[in-house]
Motif scaffolding. Structure first.
Motif, short mmCIF file in Angstrom:
data_model
loop_
_atom_site.label_atom_id
_atom_site.label_comp_id
_atom_site.label_asym_id
_atom_site.label_seq_id
_atom_site.Cartn_x
_atom_site.Cartn_y
_atom_site.Cartn_z
N LEU A 152 49.56 43.42 42.92
CA LEU A 152 48.43 44.34 42.85
C LEU A 152 48.58 45.07 41.52
O LEU A 152 49.51 45.85 41.34
CB LEU A 152 48.43 45.34 44.01
N LEU A 153 47.70 44.73 40.59
CA LEU A 153 47.73 45.38 39.28
C LEU A 153 46.67 46.48 39.28
O LEU A 153 45.48 46.19 39.40
CB LEU A 153 47.41 44.33 38.21
N HIS A 158 42.18 48.33 34.93
CA HIS A 158 42.20 47.10 35.72
C HIS A 158 42.56 47.35 37.18
O HIS A 158 43.42 48.19 37.46
CB HIS A 158 43.23 46.13 35.15
N THR A 159 41.92 46.62 38.04
CA THR A 159 42.34 46.58 39.45
C THR A 159 42.15 45.16 39.92
O THR A 159 41.02 44.68 40.04
CB THR A 159 41.52 47.57 40.29
N GLN A 160 43.25 44.45 40.12
CA GLN A 160 43.19 43.04 40.46
C GLN A 160 44.30 42.67 41.43
O GLN A 160 45.39 43.23 41.35
CB GLN A 160 43.40 42.17 39.21
N ILE A 181 40.94 51.52 39.93
CA ILE A 181 41.44 52.62 40.78
C ILE A 181 41.85 53.82 39.91
O ILE A 181 41.49 54.96 40.20
CB ILE A 181 42.63 52.16 41.65
N GLY A 182 42.58 53.56 38.84
CA GLY A 182 43.02 54.67 37.97
C GLY A 182 41.82 55.41 37.37
O GLY A 182 41.83 56.64 37.24
N GLU A 183 40.79 54.64 37.03
CA GLU A 183 39.57 55.22 36.47
C GLU A 183 38.91 56.14 37.51
O GLU A 183 38.42 57.23 37.17
CB GLU A 183 38.65 54.05 36.13
N GLU A 358 41.66 32.98 33.00
CA GLU A 358 40.43 32.74 32.24
C GLU A 358 39.39 32.01 33.09
O GLU A 358 38.20 32.27 32.98
CB GLU A 358 40.72 31.90 30.97
N ALA A 359 39.86 31.12 33.97
CA ALA A 359 38.93 30.31 34.75
C ALA A 359 38.07 31.16 35.68
O ALA A 359 36.92 30.86 35.92
CB ALA A 359 39.69 29.27 35.57
N ARG A 360 38.64 32.25 36.20
CA ARG A 360 37.89 33.04 37.17
C ARG A 360 37.26 34.29 36.57
O ARG A 360 36.66 35.08 37.28
CB ARG A 360 38.81 33.47 38.33
N ALA A 361 37.44 34.49 35.28
CA ALA A 361 36.89 35.71 34.67
C ALA A 361 35.38 35.58 34.51
O ALA A 361 34.87 34.51 34.19
CB ALA A 361 37.53 35.94 33.32
N LYS A 362 34.68 36.65 34.75
CA LYS A 362 33.23 36.64 34.54
C LYS A 362 32.98 36.71 33.04
O LYS A 362 33.71 37.38 32.31
CB LYS A 362 32.59 37.86 35.20
N PRO A 363 31.91 36.05 32.53
CA PRO A 363 31.63 36.14 31.10
C PRO A 363 31.48 37.61 30.70
O PRO A 363 30.81 38.37 31.39
CB PRO A 363 30.29 35.41 30.95
N GLY A 364 32.13 38.01 29.61
CA GLY A 364 32.01 39.38 29.13
C GLY A 364 32.95 40.35 29.79
O GLY A 364 33.05 41.50 29.38
N ALA A 365 33.68 39.91 30.83
CA ALA A 365 34.58 40.86 31.51
C ALA A 365 35.75 41.18 30.60
O ALA A 365 36.17 40.36 29.79
CB ALA A 365 35.10 40.25 32.81
N ARG A 366 36.28 42.43 30.75
CA ARG A 366 37.41 42.82 29.92
C ARG A 366 38.65 42.02 30.27
O ARG A 366 39.45 41.67 29.43
CB ARG A 366 37.70 44.31 30.15
N ALA A 367 38.81 41.79 31.57
CA ALA A 367 40.03 41.10 32.00
C ALA A 367 39.84 40.52 33.38
O ALA A 367 38.88 40.81 34.05
CB ALA A 367 41.17 42.10 32.02
#
Ligand code: KG4
Ligand code: ZN
Length: 367
Positions: A152-153, A158-160, A181-183, A358-367
């Protein structure tokens, strides 16, 4: 800091390996040296961290241009201090690592360019590290944790939920669809005038509060995909605060406690689903691991301990100083890569966006 650490059973090296790690992606400047010994044990020889809280406090958040300038001003001196504390000359290093993203591009350029200059001058390998990968591998700096594990990052950006299968092999199982979450902690602190950074201030205020006074939503609770959503919860805190104006200290404590309790419930539920998805899609996790600044929160750590116990998993939480941004995690990710023969060329670019999966990242997402 001299710290003997249990040998990592999948890591043995022919000789001692020492890496300098630089972190400048957000509002901490850090320079650290980590050492790997032939038997697989690790030592953090130094881990100098300077937070820019004072520079950004008046703005209630990180100002990218101010951050970049502050990194430039202190980084060289911090590297010298880190080398002196480790008692080493530059020739004793086996490689230079810097976080090359994701993050605020001005700051990332400061760290990466400095690392390139040192590596070029010394003719030593350069390691351009993904900041998220460094968080993901930090548990292995502290303890003997084998792949694959569920991470859990949770930080300010980031929250992933991520399956960490090997160095460079990550599968994102869940992510936030809006705020991290931190945000959310930072925004709640700002609306309650608790100062910056918000996480520790909200946690402190929540200690004396009643977590049941305000009925706040638990977004995504029970949903079959382990994603997070926090902006509705943040809005609910704002509406509850507006309804009891003017706010007393008791109101603020109760709001913080109720907010933190809602986050804890979401984290437990989402992690439970994340473990289920991991078992279905990846296999058996060796551990549940938390990383990122939010990992410093005691209520969240305790909740995750219960989740881990319920799932029959070991919980691994790095100490708070290694949960928030630091150079030791960058140096350690550099060691994990260099000992596998990986390194980077001087053409490597700083990346504001750099998803772990990279495969699951949405286009334009930060991470
Ligand atoms: O990993 P980190 O140092 O920087 C990023 O990469 O974002 O995480 C900083 C975040 C901030 O949002 C801060 O408010 C949060 O972690 N944080 C906490 C606590 N300590 C730091 N959140 C909740 N409770 C805490 N005790
Ligand atoms: Zn971070």
């Amino acid at each position: 800091m001299l710290r003997p650490i249990v040998p990592l059973s999948d890591i043995k090296s022919g000789s001692i390996m020492r890496i300098l790690g630089l972190e400048t992606t957000c509002d901490e400047t850090s320079a650290a040296i980590v050492e790997l010994q032939p038997d697989g044990s690790r030592k953090i020889l130094s881990n100098r961290i300077r937070s820019q809280n004072d520079e950004h406090r008046a703005f209630g958040g990180v100002v990218p241009e101010i951050a970049a300038r502050a990194h430039v001003e202190v980084l060289d001196g911090m590297i010298r201090d880190a080398m002196a504390e480790a008692g080493l000359g530059f020739e004793a290093l086996d490689g230079i690592a810097a976080a090359a993203g994701p993050g605020l591009i001005g700051g990332v350029l400061v760290g990466l360019t400095t690392a390139k200059a040192i590596a070029l001058g010394l003719n030593k390998p350069l390691l351009a590290i993904n900041h998220l990968e460094a968080h993901a591998l930090t548990p292995r700096l502290m303890e003997d944790v084998q792949f694959p594990y569920l991470l859990l990052l949770a930080s300010g950006g980031h929250t992933q939920l991520v399956a960490v299968q090997d160095v460079g092999k990550y599968t994102r199982i869940g992510t936030t669809i809006d705020d991290a979450i931190g945000e959310a902690f930072d925004k709640v602190a700002k609306m309650l005038s608790l100062g910056f950074p918000g996480g520790p201030a909200v946690e402190q205020a929540a200690r004396d509060g009643d977590p049941e006074r305000f009925a706040l939503p638990r977004p995504m609770f029970g949903k079959p995909d382990p994603d997070f959503s926090l902006s509705g919860l943040k809005t609910a805190v704002r509406l509850a605060a507006e309804a009891v104006q003017p706010l007393t200290d008791r109101d603020v404590a109760d709001l913080c406690a109720s907010f933190q309790a809602a986050i804890v419930d979401c984290v437990i539920d989402r992690t439970r689903i994340g473990i289920r998805v991991f078992r279905r899609e990846i296999g058996t996790p060796t551990a549940l691991v938390i990383a990122g600044g939010v990992g410093a929160n005691r209520a969240i750590r305790q909740a995750l301990q219960r989740s881990a116990t319920e799932a029959g998993l070991r919980l691994v939480v790095p100490p708070p100083k290694l949960c928030t941004d630091n150079g030791a995690m960058i140096a350690w990710a550099g060691i994990e890569r260099l000992r596998r023969g990986m390194s980077d060329t001087f053409e490597v670019a700083a990346r504001p966006r750099w998803p772990l999966d990279e495969a699951r990242a949405k286009p334009g997402a930060r991470a």
